[in-house]
Structure formats: C-alpha cells, structure tokens
Design a protein around this motif. Structure first.
Motif, PDB file in Angstrom:
ATOM      1  N   ASN A 177       0.819  -1.208   0.000  1.00 15.88           N
ATOM      2  CA  ASN A 177       0.000   0.000   0.000  1.00 15.88           C
ATOM      3  C   ASN A 177       0.848   1.252   0.000  1.00 15.88           C
ATOM      4  O   ASN A 177       0.574   2.211  -0.722  1.00 15.88           O
ATOM      5  CB  ASN A 177      -0.866   0.016   1.261  1.00 15.88           C
ATOM      6  CG  ASN A 177      -2.240  -0.509   0.982  1.00 15.88           C
ATOM      7  OD1 ASN A 177      -2.859  -0.091   0.013  1.00 15.88           O
ATOM      8  ND2 ASN A 177      -2.694  -1.428   1.783  1.00 15.88           N
ATOM      9  N   LEU A 181       1.060   4.089  -2.788  1.00 11.49           N
ATOM     10  CA  LEU A 181       0.627   5.458  -2.483  1.00 11.49           C
ATOM     11  C   LEU A 181       1.678   6.476  -2.898  1.00 11.49           C
ATOM     12  O   LEU A 181       1.357   7.579  -3.319  1.00 11.49           O
ATOM     13  CB  LEU A 181       0.352   5.612  -0.992  1.00 11.49           C
ATOM     14  CG  LEU A 181      -1.023   5.174  -0.503  1.00 11.49           C
ATOM     15  CD1 LEU A 181      -1.127   5.404   0.985  1.00 11.49           C
ATOM     16  CD2 LEU A 181      -2.110   5.934  -1.224  1.00 11.49           C
ATOM     17  N   LEU A 192      -9.470  13.106  -2.381  1.00  6.28           N
ATOM     18  CA  LEU A 192      -9.701  12.473  -1.078  1.00  6.28           C
ATOM     19  C   LEU A 192      -9.911  13.544  -0.013  1.00  6.28           C
ATOM     20  O   LEU A 192     -10.842  13.456   0.798  1.00  6.28           O
ATOM     21  CB  LEU A 192      -8.513  11.579  -0.709  1.00  6.28           C
ATOM     22  CG  LEU A 192      -8.542  10.986   0.696  1.00  6.28           C
ATOM     23  CD1 LEU A 192      -9.714  10.049   0.861  1.00  6.28           C
ATOM     24  CD2 LEU A 192      -7.254  10.255   1.006  1.00  6.28           C
ATOM     25  N   VAL A 195     -13.425  15.087  -0.293  1.00  5.93           N
ATOM     26  CA  VAL A 195     -14.511  14.237   0.208  1.00  5.93           C
ATOM     27  C   VAL A 195     -14.403  14.078   1.722  1.00  5.93           C
ATOM     28  O   VAL A 195     -15.377  14.252   2.444  1.00  5.93           O
ATOM     29  CB  VAL A 195     -14.469  12.847  -0.473  1.00  5.93           C
ATOM     30  CG1 VAL A 195     -15.451  11.900   0.193  1.00  5.93           C
ATOM     31  CG2 VAL A 195     -14.785  12.978  -1.936  1.00  5.93           C
TER      32      VAL A 195
ATOM     33  N   LEU B  22      -1.068   1.337  10.209  1.00  2.00           N
ATOM     34  CA  LEU B  22      -2.401   1.135   9.647  1.00  2.00           C
ATOM     35  C   LEU B  22      -2.877   2.356   8.863  1.00  2.00           C
ATOM     36  O   LEU B  22      -3.685   2.236   7.947  1.00  2.00           O
ATOM     37  CB  LEU B  22      -3.396   0.857  10.777  1.00  2.00           C
ATOM     38  CG  LEU B  22      -3.643  -0.601  11.146  1.00  2.00           C
ATOM     39  CD1 LEU B  22      -4.824  -0.690  12.073  1.00  2.00           C
ATOM     40  CD2 LEU B  22      -3.901  -1.424   9.896  1.00  2.00           C
ATOM     41  N   SER B  23      -2.359   3.565   9.235  1.00  2.80           N
ATOM     42  CA  SER B  23      -2.842   4.783   8.586  1.00  2.80           C
ATOM     43  C   SER B  23      -2.635   4.728   7.074  1.00  2.80           C
ATOM     44  O   SER B  23      -3.475   5.211   6.314  1.00  2.80           O
ATOM     45  CB  SER B  23      -2.137   5.997   9.168  1.00  2.80           C
ATOM     46  OG  SER B  23      -0.783   5.982   8.784  1.00  2.80           O
ATOM     47  N   ALA B  24      -1.530   4.101   6.656  1.00  3.08           N
ATOM     48  CA  ALA B  24      -1.281   4.008   5.213  1.00  3.08           C
ATOM     49  C   ALA B  24      -2.383   3.211   4.543  1.00  3.08           C
ATOM     50  O   ALA B  24      -2.866   3.560   3.457  1.00  3.08           O
ATOM     51  CB  ALA B  24       0.077   3.360   4.952  1.00  3.08           C
ATOM     52  N   VAL B  25      -2.806   2.140   5.213  1.00  4.84           N
ATOM     53  CA  VAL B  25      -3.888   1.327   4.659  1.00  4.84           C
ATOM     54  C   VAL B  25      -5.173   2.138   4.636  1.00  4.84           C
ATOM     55  O   VAL B  25      -5.927   2.124   3.647  1.00  4.84           O
ATOM     56  CB  VAL B  25      -4.070   0.054   5.508  1.00  4.84           C
ATOM     57  CG1 VAL B  25      -5.194  -0.786   4.951  1.00  4.84           C
ATOM     58  CG2 VAL B  25      -2.776  -0.723   5.552  1.00  4.84           C
ATOM     59  N   ILE B  27      -5.512   5.323   4.377  1.00  3.73           N
ATOM     60  CA  ILE B  27      -5.503   6.313   3.296  1.00  3.73           C
ATOM     61  C   ILE B  27      -5.871   5.653   1.974  1.00  3.73           C
ATOM     62  O   ILE B  27      -6.688   6.176   1.214  1.00  3.73           O
ATOM     63  CB  ILE B  27      -4.123   6.992   3.186  1.00  3.73           C
ATOM     64  CG1 ILE B  27      -3.850   7.809   4.443  1.00  3.73           C
ATOM     65  CG2 ILE B  27      -4.065   7.888   1.969  1.00  3.73           C
ATOM     66  CD1 ILE B  27      -2.439   8.337   4.518  1.00  3.73           C
ATOM     67  N   THR B  28      -5.263   4.495   1.693  1.00  2.63           N
ATOM     68  CA  THR B  28      -5.592   3.815   0.439  1.00  2.63           C
ATOM     69  C   THR B  28      -7.074   3.475   0.386  1.00  2.63           C
ATOM     70  O   THR B  28      -7.749   3.756  -0.609  1.00  2.63           O
ATOM     71  CB  THR B  28      -4.785   2.504   0.301  1.00  2.63           C
ATOM     72  OG1 THR B  28      -3.441   2.783   0.594  1.00  2.63           O
ATOM     73  CG2 THR B  28      -4.915   1.946  -1.081  1.00  2.63           C
ATOM     74  N   VAL B  29      -7.571   2.898   1.484  1.00  3.32           N
ATOM     75  CA  VAL B  29      -8.987   2.555   1.519  1.00  3.32           C
ATOM     76  C   VAL B  29      -9.822   3.823   1.349  1.00  3.32           C
ATOM     77  O   VAL B  29     -10.824   3.831   0.628  1.00  3.32           O
ATOM     78  CB  VAL B  29      -9.330   1.834   2.846  1.00  3.32           C
ATOM     79  CG1 VAL B  29     -10.824   1.630   2.978  1.00  3.32           C
ATOM     80  CG2 VAL B  29      -8.606   0.503   2.908  1.00  3.32           C
ATOM     81  N   GLY B  30      -9.372   4.911   2.005  1.00  3.12           N
ATOM     82  CA  GLY B  30     -10.093   6.181   1.898  1.00  3.12           C
ATOM     83  C   GLY B  30     -10.150   6.670   0.466  1.00  3.12           C
ATOM     84  O   GLY B  30     -11.219   7.106  -0.005  1.00  3.12           O
ATOM     85  N   ILE B  31      -9.023   6.606  -0.249  1.00  2.00           N
ATOM     86  CA  ILE B  31      -9.020   7.055  -1.646  1.00  2.00           C
ATOM     87  C   ILE B  31      -9.990   6.216  -2.459  1.00  2.00           C
ATOM     88  O   ILE B  31     -10.852   6.734  -3.173  1.00  2.00           O
ATOM     89  CB  ILE B  31      -7.598   6.953  -2.254  1.00  2.00           C
ATOM     90  CG1 ILE B  31      -6.679   7.992  -1.637  1.00  2.00           C
ATOM     91  CG2 ILE B  31      -7.645   7.151  -3.758  1.00  2.00           C
ATOM     92  CD1 ILE B  31      -5.308   8.034  -2.254  1.00  2.00           C
ATOM     93  N   SER B  34     -13.683   6.943  -1.286  1.00  4.07           N
ATOM     94  CA  SER B  34     -14.246   8.236  -1.662  1.00  4.07           C
ATOM     95  C   SER B  34     -14.419   8.329  -3.175  1.00  4.07           C
ATOM     96  O   SER B  34     -15.453   8.804  -3.657  1.00  4.07           O
ATOM     97  CB  SER B  34     -13.372   9.380  -1.145  1.00  4.07           C
ATOM     98  OG  SER B  34     -12.073   9.270  -1.658  1.00  4.07           O
ATOM     99  N   LEU B  35     -13.421   7.827  -3.917  1.00  4.75           N
ATOM    100  CA  LEU B  35     -13.543   7.892  -5.376  1.00  4.75           C
ATOM    101  C   LEU B  35     -14.655   6.981  -5.860  1.00  4.75           C
ATOM    102  O   LEU B  35     -15.500   7.375  -6.664  1.00  4.75           O
ATOM    103  CB  LEU B  35     -12.223   7.495  -6.042  1.00  4.75           C
ATOM    104  CG  LEU B  35     -11.075   8.481  -5.922  1.00  4.75           C
ATOM    105  CD1 LEU B  35      -9.843   7.928  -6.597  1.00  4.75           C
ATOM    106  CD2 LEU B  35     -11.446   9.812  -6.539  1.00  4.75           C
TER     107      LEU B  35
END
Lengths: 352, 304
Positions: A177, A181, A192, A195, B22-25, B27-31, B34-35
């Motif tokens: 991930n 990123l 992001l 939103v 976990l924050s990196a995960v 963020i990815t999930v968030g992107i 949201s998209l």
C-alpha cells in the motif's frame, strides 16, 4: 578485421557522444527554463516610483493616490507606467504619456526602487501592489500542519515496519500500500481531501488546516520510504550489543537506533516537505484557489499558499502579473533550493 | 529497577506504531472509498457506456435533469497523445543520460550531476507549466511559422514536450540506479571478451537491467498520466478528439480541475464526473504502479 574494428570503434565514439549530447541537451533545456524565469522575474523585485512634485496623478497608481498623504515624496507608478519604464512595453499607454515619461526621466522625477512591497504585501488586484506575504504565511501554516501530522505518523509507520512487524501477509500488504501510495498522482489526494476533510468532517474550506492535512496524506508514503531506508542502515551489531546489555527493545530503539538514523530521517522529511511546498494540484481541489487579500492569522483562516498564488497570477491577463508570477516562482525556487541544500548538508555532515 | 520502561508502556508504544502503520492502509482505503462512492453516484446519473465510449465531452445538465455530453473518449485520447509526446522525449534522452552517467562519466562528474538531477526532479511542475504557457508555446508557434504550419497555442506538442523535460530527470535517475547497481563482473566479463563499452551496454547491461528499466519507464509513464499542473496551464480545455499533436487537446486531469474549481454542489452530475474521472485515473496509475513495483520483479535476475 582491421576495418571491422575501426567501424566498431567509430560506433563506440558515436554512442559515447550521443550520451554526452543528451546530457548537455537536457541541462541546456533545464538551464534555459531557469534563465528564462530569472530574466522575467527579477523586475518584480523593483518598482517604479514618480516624484509627487511632478503632479502627474494620471501616471500614479490609483490606489496610491487615494491614500496619498502630504509628506509622501515618491508615489508608486501605475502598472502600465511600471511596465513601460522597466521593460519598454508600451501596453495601453498613449504616445503622449510615453513622451511625458521620457521627460520625467530626464528631470529625474521617476525612479526604480527595491520593491519591498512584493515581500510584505498580500495579494492584490493591482499587480504593482501585489505581494507574496499572504502566500508565504499560508505556505508556512500549511507546511506546519503537514509536518506535525505526517512526521509522527510516517516515522511511526517506518519504525513499526522496520523494527517490529512480523513477516506475514498483512505486513506485506501494508508495504505494498505504501509503495503504491508514493506513486499515486497528487491530484487524487486532493479529491480524497475534498470528500473526507471538507464534506465528511466539515472542516473550513480554504484553510491551512485542510491544505496541510491533504498534503500530509501525500507526504506520508515518501516519509515512510525514506525513514525505512535510514533505519535499515543502522548496523544490527549496535542493536544486538544494546540488547545484550539488557536494554528493552524500546530502549534500543529510542537510545540507539533512532538517534543513529536521525540524519537520514531528517533528510527524507525535509525533501518530502519541499515536495509538499511546491505542490499545487491537490490544493486546487480543496478550494484554496480563491482570491485572498490578507495573510491568515490561524490555521483555520481562509488561506492561500505560494504555488496557488503563482497559479492564480499566471492566469491573469494583466501584463504586470507575468513578472510577478516569475518573481514569485523565483522566491519559491530559492526556498526549495535552500531546503534541498539543507538536506544535502545534513547527509554530507553525518555521512559515515 | 525504576529506570526500566514498564512492560505495559512498551506494549502501548508498540501498538501506537502499529496504528501508524495502519494509517497508510486507511488512506488507500479512503481514496478508493471516496472515489468509488462518488463515482458510483455519478454512474447512477450517467450511464457508464456513454461515459467510457461517448465521443463528445461537453458536460452539462439539461433543465429536465438529464445529464448529457459526458463522453470521456476525447479526454482519454488527449491524455494518451500528450503522454506519448512526453515519453518520446523522456525515454530516449533519459535512457542515454542514464547510460552516460552510469558507464562513461567520471566519478566526480557523476557525483555532481546525480544530486543535480535529483534536485531538478523536485522542481514544482507549476514552474514547467508556466514556462510552457508563456515561453515555449510562442516559441513553437514561431518555429511552426517558419514551416508555414498552423499550431494551436495550447497544442498537445507544447504540453507534451515540456512534460517530457519534466519527467527526464526522474526517468534518468531511476534508470541510472538500475544500471549502476549491476555488478561489475558483468562489465568486466564482457569487455574481457573484447566487446567495446557500447557493445557491453547494448548487449549485456541493458538486457540485464531490463526489468528495472521497465519499472523506471512504467513509473515515469504513471507520472506523466497523472501530471496536472503542466497540462492545466499549457493544454486547453477544448475536448477535441484528435491525434494531431499540433492541435489543442484536453486531459483527464485538466477536466478534473476545471470541473471542481467551479461550484461544488455534490449532487451535480458535473461535479460527480470529476470523481468518475479520478477513479479511472486511479485505476490506470494503480495498474502501472503495481506492474512496475511487483510485476517486473518476477523477471528480475539476481547477479553477483
């Protein structure tokens, strides 16, 4: 045999010069871009003024006349006069006025001074009065927010992955991930931010807080990758010796590993902040594009940042804006060069 | 034993580091969330077939509430055209620069130029965009004038060339790393058999470094596709379906910016379209990144 060898050597020389040529071409191009911006931008650091005694209020900046007080000897000239006096661009000036400017020049009633307003004023509708102070303060607030969020999170992530994480699929997935990123286009972080921070959390829109948090999302993976690289260079003998003397894993971490890796970590953090400082696209997404004529006094105030201000100026049709844009780009590049220089210096100073 | 950290503190801090990771995960999930969320709302108003296969991009909502003109093909072709021009500039010259720095340049020269290129890769793309719009576009027009060609001021050629220059330092540092990390015995073996340096490079080193060079190419490509500021400033808003680099075209990123810098009503199909485009952009760059970071690894041989 002799001829083939000759041919092969000729090909070798050709190939070598092709490489050198590409390198020189690229450096010329990049140097050209830089020279072009310096050439266009340096007049922004100067300002044309006309002696108040000349009484030519039609050549003054309208705003300056309005605030004219008696003891003011020199008054800022209007943008058109400024452009003509500095660059010889006639613009909207009539031939009569151009002749008048020549006469003023002979009488010594028009002069060029250092444009301190460019650094101390905030944005203005009039290019000759506009400055970058608002953008600089906004950038500073935004970067502070970015640093305060991305630094602990990024370094924490890197420490976890490098020192504590078990080698399992979940860890591998987190790593994947982060690597991904780091290569996601910055504009998507803006979407992001729009939103999540604005519509979901309802934070105030063109504020340094939202801008900083959005840039933090973008900087995080870069900080993680560089911090991990720095941590992995710490020799394992150091850790083993500390552990062998009875230190707990956390003592080993905070007393030995992090201090040893600190120069590398700082270099990565500075470089990622430099990248965040020059970023524009995600901030356009979260509405930082609005015209703001004051400098923010808190991270919740409406703010703009230097790159966005440059972008706004670059879209303005006014002639004076081109030199302001280039001038502001010069300031931005100087700040970035300073940050990069710091990073190189730290790396060199502590290199072992 | 007061100076020892209590075990609970030790565990708490470790858990804190885990949460950071976990924050990196998140963020990815968030992107993605949201998209995807907004993109799904968009596709409930505009059919996906119209969006992916429609040939006209002139997004507006009729008074009847019907959303028309959301055919994104011109945006995809525009992005492809500008990216193609950029890669045509960046790949050959970036590759040659990497070869020169890694194989021919003296250590001092390399030591100076490598950090310089890395610094140049960090110049904000806004600066390149401004250069493209104010200096390079008029220059191209005057050059085209010599050959009596007509070239749009916001031509794909202009944005593409400047984007190529922007990617060049990035491309060449990545490729240089790939070449330089090859073990010396490959070079020595080849040259010991009588090959010239250029023959060694072309026949031994490039094939050996091919997976990493491919990764450098894919990462540069992903950057070109996602690049925003250069195209916002130098390419146009006009969505022409054209493969002529002398004409103005628009890109996915330009349209995202133009759709979102106006009013931001979230139920409007025009605003939601930006998220549809953003989602497409995310999928494409994700695919390229994964290919670059993991796909080519399978073909990586270990030397040394």
């Amino acid at each position: 045999m002799r001829t083939t060898l000759k041919k092969r050597h000729r090909r070798e020389t050709l190939f070598r010069y092709l490489g050198l040529f590409s390198l020189l071409l690229a450096l010329t191009f990049l140097g050209g871009i830089f020279a072009n911006i310096v050439y266009k931008g340096y007049p922004a650091f100067f300002r044309t003024e006309i002696a108040a005694s000349s009484g030519r209020s039609d050549l003054f900046n309208a705003h300056s006349i309005y605030h004219k007080n008696e003891d003011l000897e020199w008054i800022t000239a209007s943008s058109d006069v400024d452009m003509y006096y500095k660059n010889g661009q006639a613009g909207k000036l009539s031939t009569q006025k151009i002749q008048d400017i020549q006469i003023l020049k002979k009488q010594g009633q028009i002069r060029l001074v250092l444009n301190t307003a460019f650094f101390t004023h905030s944005d203005s509708r009039e290019p000759e009065l506009a400055g970058i102070w608002g953008g600089l303060v906004g950038s500073l607030f935004t970067l502070a927010v970015t640093f305060l969020t991305a630094f602990p999170l990024g370094v924490g992530t890197a420490i976890y992955l490098e020192e504590f994480a078990p080698k399992n699929r979940f860890t591998h997935w987190i790593e994947a991930n982060i690597n991904n990123l780091a290569a996601v286009p910055s504009i998507l972080f803006g979407l992001l931010g729009l939103v999540f921070f604005i519509h979901f959390m309802g934070l105030p829109r063109p504020s340094a807080l939202v801008g900083g948090l959005t840039l933090a999302l973008m900087s995080l993976p870069v900080i993680v990758v560089s911090t991990r690289a720095a941590l992995s260079t710490v020799p394992s003998t150091l850790k083993e010796a500390a552990l062998g003397l009875g230190a707990t894993p956390l003592q080993v971490l905070f007393h030995h590993v992090v201090p040893t890796a600190l120069p590398g970590i700082m270099t990565g953090v500075i470089l990622s902040l430099a990248r965040a400082l020059g970023e524009t696209a995600p901030l356009l997404m979260i509405g930082m594009v609005a015209f703001i004529g004051t400098s923010p006094s808190s991270i919740l105030d409406p703010a703009t940042v230097l790159p966005v201000q440059i972008f706004n100026w670059s879209r303005s049709p006014e002639m004076g804006c081109v030199e302001n844009t280039s001038g502001a780009i010069l300031v931005l590049l100087m700040v970035l060069a300073f940050l990069n220089g710091c990073a190189v210096l730290i790396r060199k100073r502590f290199e072992t | 034993m007061k100076h020892l950290y209590p075990i609970t503190l030790e565990r708490t801090i470790k858990f804190f580091f885990f949460l950071c990771a976990l924050s990196a995960v998140i963020i990815t999930v968030g992107i993605v969330a949201s998209l995807l969320g907004e993109a799904l709302r968009f596709f409930s108003q505009v059919s996906a077939i119209d969006f992916f296969f429609g040939l006209t991009w002139a997004p507006h909502v009729l008074p009847s509430g019907e959303a028309v003109g959301f055919g994104a093909i011109p945006l995809f072709t525009g992005t492809a055209l500008i990216t193609l021009v950029a890669m045509l500039i960046a790949v050959p010259s970036g590759g040659m620069i990497a070869i020169y720095l890694s194989e021919y340049a003296s250590p001092t020269m390399r030591q100076i130029l490598k950090p310089l290129l890395e610094t140049l890769a960090g110049i904000p793309t806004l600066v390149y965009g401004f250069f493209a719009a104010t200096t390079f576009a008029p220059f191209l027009q005057s050059v085209a004038g010599i050959f009596s060609l007509s070239i749009a001021s916001e031509s794909a050629l202009n944005a593409g060339i400047v984007m190529g220059i922007m990617i060049l330092p990035y491309m060449s540092t990545l490729s240089e790393d790939a070449l330089h990390s090859l073990p010396a015995n490959l070079r020595e073996g080849s040259m010991g058999l009588g090959a010239t340096p250029s023959e060694t490079i072309m026949k031994v080193l490039l094939p050996a470094a091919f997976p990493s060079l491919m990764a450098a190419f894919l990462l540069s490509l992903s950057r070109a596709i996602g690049e925003t500021m250069i195209v916002v400033m130098a390419a146009g808003l006009a969505a022409n379906l054209s493969f002529n680099p002398l004409q103005a075209v628009t890109t996915v990123t330009v349209q995202i910016v133009s759709l979102l810098t106006g009013d931001q009503e979230f139920d409007n199909a025009k605003t939601l379209a930006a998220f549809g485009l953003g989602f497409v952009l995310f999928i494409i760059t994700l695919f390229l990144n994964i290919l670059a970071l993991y796909g080519v690894k399978r073909y990586q041989r270990i030397y040394g």
